[in-house]
Design a protein around this motif. Structure first.
Motif, PDB file in Angstrom:
ATOM      1  N   LEU A  35     -11.891  -1.317  10.756  1.00 17.38           N
ATOM      2  CA  LEU A  35     -12.534  -1.770   9.526  1.00 17.38           C
ATOM      3  C   LEU A  35     -12.241  -0.819   8.368  1.00 17.38           C
ATOM      4  N   ASN A  36     -12.016   0.458   8.667  1.00 18.70           N
ATOM      5  CA  ASN A  36     -11.696   1.445   7.635  1.00 18.70           C
ATOM      6  C   ASN A  36     -10.399   1.101   6.905  1.00 18.70           C
ATOM      7  N   MET A  37      -9.460   0.491   7.603  1.00 21.28           N
ATOM      8  CA  MET A  37      -8.173   0.151   7.003  1.00 21.28           C
ATOM      9  C   MET A  37      -8.335  -0.980   6.007  1.00 21.28           C
ATOM     10  N   GLY A  38      -9.042  -2.003   6.377  1.00 16.51           N
ATOM     11  CA  GLY A  38      -9.278  -3.128   5.483  1.00 16.51           C
ATOM     12  C   GLY A  38      -8.088  -4.064   5.386  1.00 16.51           C
ATOM     13  N   THR A  39      -8.368  -5.294   5.043  1.00 19.06           N
ATOM     14  CA  THR A  39      -7.340  -6.335   4.970  1.00 19.06           C
ATOM     15  C   THR A  39      -6.314  -6.056   3.882  1.00 19.06           C
ATOM     16  N   SER A  40      -6.738  -5.556   2.744  1.00 19.31           N
ATOM     17  CA  SER A  40      -5.785  -5.329   1.641  1.00 19.31           C
ATOM     18  C   SER A  40      -4.771  -4.245   2.003  1.00 19.31           C
ATOM     19  N   ASN A  41      -5.207  -3.210   2.694  1.00 21.64           N
ATOM     20  CA  ASN A  41      -4.259  -2.165   3.102  1.00 21.64           C
ATOM     21  C   ASN A  41      -3.312  -2.665   4.185  1.00 21.64           C
ATOM     22  N   LEU A  42      -3.787  -3.537   5.078  1.00 22.41           N
ATOM     23  CA  LEU A  42      -2.891  -4.134   6.071  1.00 22.41           C
ATOM     24  C   LEU A  42      -1.814  -4.973   5.384  1.00 22.41           C
ATOM     25  N   ARG A  43      -2.182  -5.695   4.339  1.00 20.81           N
ATOM     26  CA  ARG A  43      -1.197  -6.494   3.578  1.00 20.81           C
ATOM     27  C   ARG A  43      -0.170  -5.580   2.907  1.00 20.81           C
ATOM     28  N   LYS A  44      -0.623  -4.455   2.388  1.00 22.22           N
ATOM     29  CA  LYS A  44       0.298  -3.504   1.749  1.00 22.22           C
ATOM     30  C   LYS A  44       1.295  -2.957   2.763  1.00 22.22           C
ATOM     31  N   ILE A  45       0.808  -2.627   3.954  1.00 22.33           N
ATOM     32  CA  ILE A  45       1.696  -2.128   5.006  1.00 22.33           C
ATOM     33  C   ILE A  45       2.698  -3.205   5.387  1.00 22.33           C
ATOM     34  N   SER A  46       2.217  -4.422   5.550  1.00 22.77           N
ATOM     35  CA  SER A  46       3.086  -5.543   5.915  1.00 22.77           C
ATOM     36  C   SER A  46       4.176  -5.756   4.868  1.00 22.77           C
ATOM     37  N   THR A  47       3.790  -5.746   3.607  1.00 27.43           N
ATOM     38  CA  THR A  47       4.755  -5.946   2.524  1.00 27.43           C
ATOM     39  C   THR A  47       5.779  -4.821   2.474  1.00 27.43           C
ATOM     40  N   THR A  48       5.309  -3.586   2.592  1.00 24.06           N
ATOM     41  CA  THR A  48       6.207  -2.436   2.539  1.00 24.06           C
ATOM     42  C   THR A  48       7.217  -2.472   3.685  1.00 24.06           C
ATOM     43  N   LEU A  49       6.738  -2.726   4.891  1.00 26.65           N
ATOM     44  CA  LEU A  49       7.637  -2.776   6.043  1.00 26.65           C
ATOM     45  C   LEU A  49       8.611  -3.947   5.943  1.00 26.65           C
ATOM     46  N   SER A  50       8.147  -5.071   5.396  1.00 20.94           N
ATOM     47  CA  SER A  50       9.018  -6.236   5.235  1.00 20.94           C
ATOM     48  C   SER A  50      10.110  -5.991   4.198  1.00 20.94           C
ATOM     49  N   LEU A  51       9.912  -5.038   3.319  1.00 15.39           N
ATOM     50  CA  LEU A  51      10.943  -4.680   2.338  1.00 15.39           C
ATOM     51  C   LEU A  51      11.913  -3.633   2.873  1.00 15.39           C
ATOM     52  N   ILE A  52      11.442  -2.737   3.728  1.00 14.95           N
ATOM     53  CA  ILE A  52      12.267  -1.644   4.235  1.00 14.95           C
ATOM     54  C   ILE A  52      13.113  -2.058   5.437  1.00 14.95           C
ATOM     55  N   LEU A  53      12.497  -2.732   6.398  1.00 14.72           N
ATOM     56  CA  LEU A  53      13.154  -2.972   7.677  1.00 14.72           C
ATOM     57  C   LEU A  53      14.303  -3.989   7.671  1.00 14.72           C
ATOM     58  N   PRO A  54      14.434  -4.879   6.683  1.00 12.83           N
ATOM     59  CA  PRO A  54      15.607  -5.772   6.691  1.00 12.83           C
ATOM     60  C   PRO A  54      16.942  -5.037   6.564  1.00 12.83           C
TER      61      PRO A  54
END
Length: 137
Positions: free
Chosen positions: A56-75
């Motif tokens: 719960l400390n991470m929160g949904t908005s931070n999970l979205r930020k991680i998802s977006t960042t990784l989706s930009l780097i890993l391709p």
């Protein structure tokens, strides 16, 4: 937020090791030895384990930020399961582990075969109801 920093730090170290051109000594003993991993991300063959805090400390908005960042780097990497580097198959394999009060394997190396698979998995992550972040298991 510490967990996001931890995940990004581990990812940075993995990317740095695969992409940065370093002058390495010749490590091939015989012509039949496997060649070293490429310094070009698209032909690198490395295993990446993403460890993501879903408490719960991470929160949904931070999970979205991680998802977006990784989706930009890993391709930049060729994600897949072809592992015979002697035949020229050079893929990066990715696994995902999430944790809150307990650690959970969200995806094994064989579950993610493309950036689309990874993006779908990351977008499906949600924060739990637990404020505990088990960093010891």
């Amino acid at each position: 937020m510490k967990s996001a920093f931890l995940v990004l730090s581990v990812l940075f170290l993995g990317l740095n090791a695969a992409v940065v051109n370093r002058k390495l000594p010749q490590i091939l003993d015989t012509p039949t030895d496997n060649p070293p991993c490429s310094t070009n991300a698209s032909s690198a063959y490395i295993d990446i384990i993403l460890v993501i805090d879903t408490s719960l400390n991470m929160g949904t908005s931070n999970l979205r930020k991680i998802s977006t960042t990784l989706s930009l780097i890993l391709p930049k990497f060729t994600i897949g399961q072809q592992v015979d580097i002697t035949q020229g198959y050079r893929n990066t394999r990715i696994a995902v582990v999430t944790f809150d009060a307990q650690a959970t394997i969200a995806a094994n190396f064989t579950d993610i075969n493309s950036i689309g698979d990874l993006t779908k998995l990351l977008n499906g992550l949600s924060s739990s109801n637990s404020q505990e972040a088990n960093l010891y298991e």
